[in-house]
Design a protein around this motif. Structure first.
Motif, short mmCIF file in Angstrom:
data_model
loop_
_atom_site.label_atom_id
_atom_site.label_comp_id
_atom_site.label_asym_id
_atom_site.label_seq_id
_atom_site.Cartn_x
_atom_site.Cartn_y
_atom_site.Cartn_z
N ASP A 164 39.72 -19.26 -16.90
CA ASP A 164 41.17 -19.50 -17.00
C ASP A 164 41.53 -20.05 -18.38
N ASN A 165 40.52 -20.39 -19.17
CA ASN A 165 40.77 -20.84 -20.54
C ASN A 165 40.30 -19.79 -21.55
N ASP A 217 43.78 -24.24 -24.67
CA ASP A 217 43.45 -25.41 -23.86
C ASP A 217 42.44 -26.33 -24.50
N TYR A 221 47.31 -18.19 -11.81
CA TYR A 221 46.03 -17.63 -12.25
C TYR A 221 44.91 -18.23 -11.43
N ARG A 226 45.43 -14.84 -19.29
CA ARG A 226 44.05 -15.32 -19.29
C ARG A 226 43.19 -14.34 -18.50
MG MG Z 1 43.38 -24.53 -18.64
#
Ligand code: MG
Ligand code: AMP
Length: 491
Positions: free
Chosen positions: A254-255, A264, A79, A185
């Motif tokens: 990405d979270n 996360d 990712y 994500r």
């Molecule tokens: Mg992360």
């Protein structure tokens, strides 16, 4: 059927098979001396895994990825992501692995994923490892969030590796076994888009629709419907964070999940004193991810998601932009609606349709409440819980939270006139949240080998609404000497 041996665990590899371009086949590093620190028995049962077997030598080796059932195909997932506003084209699972997907007894796919399982091709400069403290932090906070009814990845186990991890000081290492409805994500879509392969992007979107938003497949424009569904789940998610005073701390794209689950748990924390500008992460110098910014950041992250989806939404780019913009504009309204509904419930003014007080009465009350909480730095969690007692006539505890109760008294008079429902308040206002000083205490003790404080904290926060004698200290704010709280990204 409950899986009680390795051969009866069925781990699918649908992500790996359908999205090979986003998967690097990989194996977890060998753990010489695995020692189970904590196992989530209710979650194991939910997944159809026998907790007794998971505690066995074979079960623990599955939990760290050193034994995988036949047919499973563990992968590191690729990712990208915007981190603090800056685009990083290649992040990926640097120290994590997707072991595979379990089909739970309800028929839903659940990712079984490891964190701290060794370097992967995405590790860049990292060591691929994780320390006991941060993995237990994720375990405690994610399970507390789940108990609060907030969508989240779950934690199945933390296993100490016996290996040292070098951070500022040497720390004991651990692997977290995480369970999620998926690990898709916004950053996964950004990565796929950046390859320039629209076929891959489409397969990823179809995979996401199938897993999370199946109704979108029947829409006139399925990819616009996917976007719209993610706008909805993210708006609701962040509203729920705000209502419990949760600060995620690192809301990078990405979270940000496509499922709408919280993911996360790094430098996250719960508000104690009500402060809209609260930031706990040592690396968030500019306060980008401060408590009050979270809805705006979620919307910003969704705009990045929209950009990634454009080629699927319409062949004419201008038209595609128009379509996603219209959809994104719905974020603010959906967020506000979810937040207002939630806040009404916290104030005991939810009622059922027809019996609830009207917006004209409730909105001014909401508007006038927050300046009072900010001015006196009132404890967010205890305010709402003690307000429930005030709805029963016991106003002392909530008044005591204010340095200057006169303003509160006036507000409370108006509130009480709307006939708040105390029992309903107790069902939505937690007594126990993972308070920062208690989390630190539990992690420090666990790092030294004493798991007692962790067990006590887990007991409190996984049943957050039931006030229980003997657990008073879990409901108290941090002692004065705890000082300003910071969490470090040295995860
Ligand atoms: Mg992360
Ligand atoms: P996070 O801040 O945990 O969301 O991670 C951001 C990125 O850094 C992801 O690509 C992680 O896989 C990677 N990462 C974080 N810590 C490590 C580590 N110790 N070793 C390798 N990669 C890491």
């Amino acid at each position: 059927m409950t899986a009680a041996s390795l051969s009866t665990v069925n781990l699918d590899s649908r992500f790996a098979q359908e999205l090979g371009e986003l998967s690097v086949p990989w194996r977890a590093e060998d753990v010489a001396e695995p020692r189970l620190l904590v196992l989530n028995e209710p979650l194991a049962a939910e997944l159809g895994l026998d907790p007794g077997w998971l505690r066995s030598a074979e079960g623990v080796r599955l939990l760290v990825g050193n034994l995988v059932p036949e047919g499973a195909a563990p992968v590191a997932q690729a990712y990208a992501g915007h981190q603090f506003g800056f685009y990083a084209p290649r992040l990926g699972d640097g120290r994590a692995l997707l072991l595979g997907e379990l089909v739970d007894p309800e028929g839903s796919l659940r990712d079984v994923h490891l964190k701290g399982s060794g370097r992967t091709p995405f590790a860049r400069g990292g060591d691929g490892l994780a320390a006991v403290g941060p993995m237990l932090r994720e375990y405690v906070v994610s399970e507390a969030m789940h108990a609060l009814g907030i969508p989240t990845t779950r934690s199945l186990a933390v296993v100490a590796t016996g290996r040292q991890v070098l951070r500022e000081t040497p720390l004991p290492g651990a692997v977290l076994t995480r369970v999620a409805s998926s690990h898709l994500r916004v950053g996964t879509f950004q990565y796929a888009r950046a390859t320039g392969d629209d076929g891959l992007l489409r397969r990823l979107a179809d995979h996401a629709i199938h897993r999370h938003h199946p109704h979108a497949a029947r829409a006139e424009n399925p990819y616009l419907a996917l976007f719209d569904a993610v706008v909805t789940v993210q708006a609701r998610l962040v509203a729920q964070w705000m209502l419990v005073g949760f600060v995620h701390g690192v809301m990078n794209t990405d979270n940000t999940t496509v499922s709408g689950e919280t993911i996360d748990y790094g430098p996250c924390a719960f508000l104690d004193a009500f402060d809209p500008a609260a930031v706990y992460s040592s690396i968030d110098q500019g306060g980008r991810y401060a408590y009050r910014n979270q809805p705006v950041v979620a919307e910003w992250n969704l705009a990045r998601f929209a950009e990634a989806l454009l080629p699927l939404v319409h062949e004419d780019q201008d038209r595609a932009v128009q379509l996603v913009q219209t959809s994104l504009q719905a974020f603010a309204g959906r967020y506000s609606a979810a937040w207002t509904t939630g806040l009404r419930a916290k104030l005991g003014l939810g009622g059922s349709a027809g019996t609830a007080p009207g917006d004209d009465d409730v909105q001014p009350l909401i508007d006038d409440l927050f300046p009072l909480l900010v001015a006196d730095r009132v404890d967010h969690t205890n305010f709402f819980r003690c307000l429930g007692a005030a709805a029963r006539g016991d106003t002392g505890p909530v008044r005591d939270l204010f340095r200057d109760p006169a303003g509160f008294d006036d507000w409370a008079g108006r509130w009480r006139a709307l006939d708040p429902d105390a029992d309903a308040m107790d069902r939505v206002n937690p007594v126990y949240i993972p308070r920062n000083h208690l989390v630190e205490e539990a992690l420090e003790a666990a790092t030294e080998g004493d798991l007692g404080p962790l067990a006590g904290l887990l007991d409190a926060v996984t049943e957050p609404y039931a006030e229980r004698p003997g657990l008073e200290r879990y409901a108290e704010p941090a002692p004065q000497d705890f000082g300003p709280y910071q969490t470090f990204c040295g995860t």
